[in-house]
Scaffold this motif. Sequence first.
Motif, PDB file in Angstrom:
ATOM      1  N   GLN A   1      32.763  39.649  65.616  1.00 20.87           N
ATOM      2  CA  GLN A   1      31.544  39.179  66.272  1.00 20.87           C
ATOM      3  C   GLN A   1      30.794  40.266  67.038  1.00 20.87           C
ATOM      4  O   GLN A   1      30.388  40.079  68.175  1.00 20.87           O
ATOM      5  N   GLY A   2      30.631  41.435  66.414  1.00 26.07           N
ATOM      6  CA  GLY A   2      29.835  42.489  67.021  1.00 26.07           C
ATOM      7  C   GLY A   2      30.550  43.378  68.017  1.00 26.07           C
ATOM      8  O   GLY A   2      29.941  44.278  68.588  1.00 26.07           O
TER       9      GLY A   2
ATOM     10  N   GLN B   1      34.573  44.561  50.824  1.00 24.63           N
ATOM     11  CA  GLN B   1      34.233  43.180  51.182  1.00 24.63           C
ATOM     12  C   GLN B   1      35.266  42.594  52.142  1.00 24.63           C
ATOM     13  O   GLN B   1      34.908  41.884  53.090  1.00 24.63           O
ATOM     14  N   GLN B   2      36.539  42.873  51.901  1.00 25.00           N
ATOM     15  CA  GLN B   2      37.606  42.386  52.776  1.00 25.00           C
ATOM     16  C   GLN B   2      37.426  42.927  54.195  1.00 25.00           C
ATOM     17  O   GLN B   2      37.505  42.180  55.179  1.00 25.00           O
ATOM     18  N   HIS B   3      37.179  44.221  54.304  1.00 25.07           N
ATOM     19  CA  HIS B   3      37.023  44.828  55.627  1.00 25.07           C
ATOM     20  C   HIS B   3      35.779  44.285  56.326  1.00 25.07           C
ATOM     21  O   HIS B   3      35.815  44.026  57.538  1.00 25.07           O
ATOM     22  N   LYS B   4      34.709  44.068  55.580  1.00 22.21           N
ATOM     23  CA  LYS B   4      33.508  43.493  56.180  1.00 22.21           C
ATOM     24  C   LYS B   4      33.783  42.099  56.725  1.00 22.21           C
ATOM     25  O   LYS B   4      33.289  41.730  57.800  1.00 22.21           O
ATOM     26  N   MET B   5      34.596  41.331  56.017  1.00 23.90           N
ATOM     27  CA  MET B   5      34.960  39.991  56.485  1.00 23.90           C
ATOM     28  C   MET B   5      35.669  40.072  57.842  1.00 23.90           C
ATOM     29  O   MET B   5      35.414  39.257  58.741  1.00 23.90           O
TER      30      MET B   5
ATOM     31  N   TYR C   1      35.477  42.671  60.028  1.00 22.94           N
ATOM     32  CA  TYR C   1      34.512  43.156  61.019  1.00 22.94           C
ATOM     33  C   TYR C   1      33.575  42.032  61.456  1.00 22.94           C
ATOM     34  O   TYR C   1      33.245  41.929  62.641  1.00 22.94           O
ATOM     35  N   ASP C   2      33.164  41.183  60.521  1.00 19.31           N
ATOM     36  CA  ASP C   2      32.324  40.032  60.875  1.00 19.31           C
ATOM     37  C   ASP C   2      33.058  39.099  61.838  1.00 19.31           C
ATOM     38  O   ASP C   2      32.448  38.536  62.753  1.00 19.31           O
ATOM     39  N   ALA C   3      34.358  38.951  61.645  1.00 14.51           N
ATOM     40  CA  ALA C   3      35.158  38.089  62.518  1.00 14.51           C
ATOM     41  C   ALA C   3      35.185  38.621  63.957  1.00 14.51           C
ATOM     42  O   ALA C   3      35.364  37.856  64.902  1.00 14.51           O
TER      43      ALA C   3
ATOM     44  N   ALA D   1      39.005  33.391  62.252  1.00 14.11           N
ATOM     45  CA  ALA D   1      38.306  33.522  60.973  1.00 14.11           C
ATOM     46  C   ALA D   1      39.229  33.344  59.774  1.00 14.11           C
ATOM     47  O   ALA D   1      38.778  32.968  58.700  1.00 14.11           O
TER      48      ALA D   1
ATOM     49  N   LYS E   1      38.175  39.820  46.145  1.00 14.78           N
ATOM     50  CA  LYS E   1      37.189  40.610  46.882  1.00 14.78           C
ATOM     51  C   LYS E   1      37.583  42.084  46.846  1.00 14.78           C
ATOM     52  O   LYS E   1      38.760  42.427  46.811  1.00 14.78           O
TER      53      LYS E   1
END
Length: 77
Positions: free
Chosen positions: A59-60, A49-53, A55-57, A15, A45
Amino acid sequence: MAMVGSEIERLIKDAFPEGHVVVVDLAGDGDHFAARVTSEQFRGKSRVQQHKMVYDALQGHMGGALHALALETLVPA
């Protein structure tokens, strides 16, 4: 099933290919990791927002195969 540090690192690096990623297994149990991610993508960001990016990487996997992740995100100097 727990994740291995190399898989966490791979997902994050996929990511943030230009970034610098360091993942450490904190307890040696494959459940508690720390990650330090430095990326230009974080510029402008909020920390949330940075941490969410990141966590999104993952993939669950967060909260499932990956139980705990102490996360530090940085913008390159």
